[in-house]
Design an enzyme around this catalytic site. Structure first.
Site, mmCIF file in Angstrom:
data_model
loop_
_atom_site.group_PDB
_atom_site.id
_atom_site.type_symbol
_atom_site.label_atom_id
_atom_site.label_comp_id
_atom_site.label_asym_id
_atom_site.label_seq_id
_atom_site.Cartn_x
_atom_site.Cartn_y
_atom_site.Cartn_z
ATOM 1 N N ASN A 39 33.787 58.463 50.144
ATOM 2 C CA ASN A 39 33.007 58.596 48.758
ATOM 3 C C ASN A 39 33.311 57.570 47.698
ATOM 4 O O ASN A 39 32.435 56.952 47.033
ATOM 5 C CB ASN A 39 32.992 59.838 48.191
ATOM 6 C CG ASN A 39 32.519 61.326 48.886
ATOM 7 O OD1 ASN A 39 31.701 60.871 49.974
ATOM 8 N ND2 ASN A 39 32.995 62.351 48.679
ATOM 9 N N GLY A 231 35.294 68.456 33.887
ATOM 10 C CA GLY A 231 34.074 69.053 34.186
ATOM 11 C C GLY A 231 32.836 68.615 33.611
ATOM 12 O O GLY A 231 32.860 67.551 32.905
ATOM 13 N N GLY A 234 33.187 66.895 29.884
ATOM 14 C CA GLY A 234 33.716 65.335 29.886
ATOM 15 C C GLY A 234 35.083 64.968 30.421
ATOM 16 O O GLY A 234 35.348 65.403 31.488
ATOM 17 N N GLY A 262 33.707 64.970 41.301
ATOM 18 C CA GLY A 262 35.201 64.283 41.318
ATOM 19 C C GLY A 262 35.291 63.101 41.804
ATOM 20 O O GLY A 262 35.897 62.211 40.998
ATOM 21 N N ASP A 263 34.792 62.714 42.856
ATOM 22 C CA ASP A 263 34.949 61.677 43.572
ATOM 23 C C ASP A 263 33.965 60.413 42.888
ATOM 24 O O ASP A 263 34.256 59.342 42.387
ATOM 25 C CB ASP A 263 34.611 61.480 44.979
ATOM 26 C CG ASP A 263 35.361 62.509 45.837
ATOM 27 O OD1 ASP A 263 36.599 62.542 45.477
ATOM 28 O OD2 ASP A 263 35.078 63.102 46.937
#
Length: 322
Positions: A39, A231, A234, A262-263
């Site tokens: 990713n 999350g 920020g 997250g990636d």
């Protein structure tokens, strides 16, 4: 040759198109390419930087599919081995309208888990400016862990800065103690560490962003900065020199799939650093790419081009003025 190197296990992903239907009952799926590190390679390439992805695939249709998808996304495939002895990993994912989707993996004893260390001798470090590692690949086998350590030694030898995302997968580790010990040892070899607050809780016992950053900055002289993912709120960043701050996240109207956010954050951070932006600006771009990622069903299909990222920032600025 590439600006960014990363290593990992790519998988063929079958994502259900039927909302709120359990995987056991779902019958309609779309096929994608998945994997945390893949990713990141795709996202950074989409933002205009050259990337090379290091892995080993099976000599099977999924391996062929992944190589085709990497090439279609302008990700370098020079450092990909192929073996007839083990299969490429496979992942299933359901579709939900609220919360995180359920996933199921077929990856035990995979081709990547039997990675041939000789592949590391193929790498040309001449133009490499950054490397990105996660805690997933070293968790899939003892072989993969040793390969990760060998690659880290090579990167340090060639003075290539490393970003490290813990990306915890407890099911892949023998037990929590080994996971925590190994992940923190690997993080200590990185120049920038990218934990989330829930990962901080598991890895060092706190959800406080400043405490998490302090832990990683103090456990190693090599680590120069920590960016803690908060999350939708920020991200919090802190450097060894004492610079710190919180960068606000972005609001989106509709969340389709949280996998890949997250990636996406790592994508934004790395691409910004390759563009010689500040750590605060890198965190802001990470927040943006993560927000864009959750609006797409594929793990990496929502990652933007430079023009799309500019449009997103423009739209968010206009939204804030309303």
């Amino acid at each position: 040759m590439a600006e960014l190197l990363t290593i990992g296990e790519p998988m063929a992903l079958f994502a259900s198109t039927q909302a709120n239907v359990p995987l056991a009952s779902a019958v309609h799926f779309d096929k994608y390419m998945a994997g945390a590190e893949v990713n990141v390679a795709v996202g950074v390439a989409r933002l205009g930087h050259t990337t090379q992805y290091i892995t080993q695939l099976g000599m099977d249709p999924f391996g062929t599919f992944i190589k085709q998808q990497l090439a279609a996304n302008q990700v370098g495939t020079d450092y990909i081995g192929v073996t007839p002895d083990h299969f490429t990993g496979l992942q299933l994912k359901d579709r939900v309208t609220n919360g995180d989707p359920d996933t199921f993996y077929f990856r035990r004893d995979s081709a990547a888990a039997h990675f041939d260390p000789h592949i590391l001798t193929w790498i040309d470090f001449a133009d490499v400016r950054r490397a990105h590692l996660t805690g997933i690949f070293p968790a899939i086998s003892e072989q993969a862990l040793q390969v990760t350590r060998q690659l880290i030694a090579l990167l340090q030898q060639h003075q290539v800065p490393i970003t490290f995302d813990p990306n915890l997968r407890p099911a892949l580790w023998p037990d929590k103690r080994e996971m925590v010990t190994t992940i923190n040892q690997l993080a200590a070899q990185a120049d920038i560490v990218l934990p989330g607050i829930s990962e901080g809780q598991q890895l060092m016992g706190s959800r406080d962003p400043a405490a998490i950053a302090d832990f990683y900055l103090h456990q190693s002289d090599r680590t120069q900065a920590v960016i803690v993912k908060l999350g939708p709120v920020g991200a919090y960043y802190q450097t060894r020199t004492g610079d710190h701050g919180t960068v606000a996240g972005f609001t989106v109207d509709h969340v389709v799939d949280t996998v890949g956010a997250g990636d996406g954050f790592a994508v934004g951070v790395i691409a910004a650093l390759l563009d010689n932006q500040s750590l605060a600006a890198a965190a802001r771009r990470g927040n943006a790419v993560g927000a864009m990622a959750v609006q797409s069903a594929g793990d990496n299909t929502g990652y933007p081009t430079p023009a799309q990222l500019t449009d997103f920032f423009t739209a968010q600025t206009a939204r804030q003025k309303v």
